[in-house]
Write an enzyme that holds these catalytic residues in place. Structure first.
Site, PDB file in Angstrom:
ATOM      1  N   LYS A 183       5.741   4.321   3.222  1.00  0.00           N
ATOM      2  CA  LYS A 183       6.367   4.797   4.718  1.00  0.00           C
ATOM      3  C   LYS A 183       7.549   3.939   5.248  1.00  0.00           C
ATOM      4  O   LYS A 183       7.891   4.636   6.189  1.00  0.00           O
ATOM      5  CB  LYS A 183       5.261   4.786   5.731  1.00  0.00           C
ATOM      6  CG  LYS A 183       4.456   3.746   5.897  1.00  0.00           C
ATOM      7  CD  LYS A 183       3.359   3.486   6.733  1.00  0.00           C
ATOM      8  CE  LYS A 183       2.041   3.442   6.656  1.00  0.00           C
ATOM      9  NZ  LYS A 183       1.384   3.795   6.957  1.00  0.00           N
TER      10      LYS A 183
ATOM     11  N   LYS B 290       7.104   1.990  -5.416  1.00  0.00           N
ATOM     12  CA  LYS B 290       5.808   2.111  -4.947  1.00  0.00           C
ATOM     13  C   LYS B 290       6.020   3.962  -3.714  1.00  0.00           C
ATOM     14  O   LYS B 290       7.367   3.703  -2.742  1.00  0.00           O
ATOM     15  CB  LYS B 290       4.745   1.566  -4.269  1.00  0.00           C
ATOM     16  CG  LYS B 290       2.787   2.281  -3.824  1.00  0.00           C
ATOM     17  CD  LYS B 290       2.744   0.826  -3.665  1.00  0.00           C
ATOM     18  CE  LYS B 290       1.589   2.111  -2.611  1.00  0.00           C
ATOM     19  NZ  LYS B 290       0.416   0.353  -2.249  1.00  0.00           N
TER      20      LYS B 290
ATOM     21  N   LYS C 185       6.546  -9.483   1.890  1.00  0.00           N
ATOM     22  CA  LYS C 185       7.072  -8.470   2.587  1.00  0.00           C
ATOM     23  C   LYS C 185       7.829  -9.656   4.044  1.00  0.00           C
ATOM     24  O   LYS C 185       8.487  -9.388   4.458  1.00  0.00           O
ATOM     25  CB  LYS C 185       5.787  -8.421   3.055  1.00  0.00           C
ATOM     26  CG  LYS C 185       4.711  -6.952   3.594  1.00  0.00           C
ATOM     27  CD  LYS C 185       3.516  -6.734   4.022  1.00  0.00           C
ATOM     28  CE  LYS C 185       2.918  -6.033   3.580  1.00  0.00           C
ATOM     29  NZ  LYS C 185       1.602  -5.004   4.071  1.00  0.00           N
TER      30      LYS C 185
END
Length: 344
Positions: free
Chosen positions: A210, A207, A115
């Site tokens: 969103k 994966k 991230k």
């Protein structure tokens, strides 16, 4: 050994756009677990702000997650459904656990590296400390089980390490305060189902997320029947027919993903699905998958929209759940203070 009440804790971030991966990978399991465990389901809005959030959107997204919980079948009277920021003990315990956790442990967390990316020095301290807050979420209620996807297993292992170190560091004080040989349980992961890891409809090696720029990469729980049908029809496949046996899915990530989704939605195995559709082309299989997905998801979408139109009801559910969560949290946090040596 200390005997602990069998209790489940799990949380979902309030960042909007709940999708099929969230539903099959987490929420379906939440619904099942309420039949056999004492359950707390949390909208983790403190975790959400580890990256920038619009305050208005954050409130709306928090309500949307709560609405999805209820629409999918979680009973807010039988279970505790709440949002994290209304229970201050989450942050309070996180500080105590920060003083137990080791910097080296956090530096090994792969999700932070993913991230933060190359701009690691500009990542928020909260993003680095995210796993300790997650440990506090779980341990605050002395939860014994946590339904997690594969990507969260490392965080749960850290929670176990922190619990074990706390129990070891304060072993004498724990015993002195009447808790025998351990205060925190070592929470166990609950991972099950044929599609616990749902992949992108545009790339079967990634994966479903969103945050993906393409809305066609995922089926959102807010999508209507036409949107679901369009996304399934456009889902990436390969030119070969579906195999008759599961080993035939090896090296075919998109085929494997769609078969896994069908299996999970129909509560069957991949082998069973291939037994029915093996040899079929994808156009035939996708028609059946559209029908199944619409049948399963449309009632959830309709109920979510109904609930989201009544913000006052959702807020009441969260306030009630937060009050019930605080009762447990306060008792356990008081015990932690006694064990650590704080005056109160």
């Amino acid at each position: 050994m200390t005997s602990f009440l069998q209790r489940v804790f799990s949380g979902v971030q309030s960042t909007g756009n709940l999708h099929l991966g969230n539903y099959l990978g987490a929420i379906v399991k939440f619904v099942e677990l309420q039949q056999s465990f004492d359950c707390l389901y949390c909208v983790v809005d403190l975790h959400a702000i580890t990256v920038p959030q619009d305050p208005i959107a954050l409130r709306n997204n928090t309500r949307e997650i709560a609405a999805a919980f209820i629409a999918c079948g979680i009973d807010p009277k039988k279970n505790i459904v709440f949002n994290q920021s209304q229970v201050a003990e989450h942050a309070e315990l996180a500080w105590v656990l920060n003083c137990v956790a080791r910097i080296g442990w956090l530096n090994r967390m792969t999700q932070f590296k993913d991230k933060a990316g190359k701009d690691r020095e500009n990542a928020s301290m909260g993003l680095l400390d995210y796993p300790v807050l997650m440990a506090a979420d779980i341990l605050l209620y002395r939860a014994t089980h946590v339904p997690v996807g594969e990507d969260q297993k490392q965080h749960l292992e850290l929670a176990r390490d922190i619990a074990q170190k706390f129990n070891n560091d304060f072993a004498e004080s724990i015993a002195r305060n009447g808790f025998n040989d351990a205060f925190f349980p070592l929470p166990e992961p609950l991972i099950s189902g044929p599609a616990t890891r749902v992949m992108s409809l545009r790339d079967g090696t990634k994966k479903m997320s969103k945050s993906d720029a393409s809305d066609y990469s995922r089926i959102n729980l807010s999508d209507d029947a036409d949107q679901i049908a369009q996304k399934v029809r456009k889902a990436k496949t390969d030119p070969d027919a579906l195999p008759s046996e599961e080993k035939g899915l090896e090296g075919r990530p998109e085929a494997d993903n769609l078969v896994g989704i069908f299996a999970a939605l129909s509560q069957r195995t991949k082998a069973d699905v291939l037994g029915e559709f093996g040899g079929s082309n994808f156009s035939t299989f996708k028609v059946a998958l559209v029908d199944l997905a619409v049948t399963k998801l449309s009632p959830i979408t309709a109920e979510m929209r109904k609930l989201m139109a009544d913000a006052a009801y959702i807020d009441d559910v969260l306030r009630d759940g937060s009050a019930r969560a605080r009762e447990l949290a306060r008792t356990n946090m008081d015990a932690v203070k006694d064990i650590v040596g704080f005056l109160r």
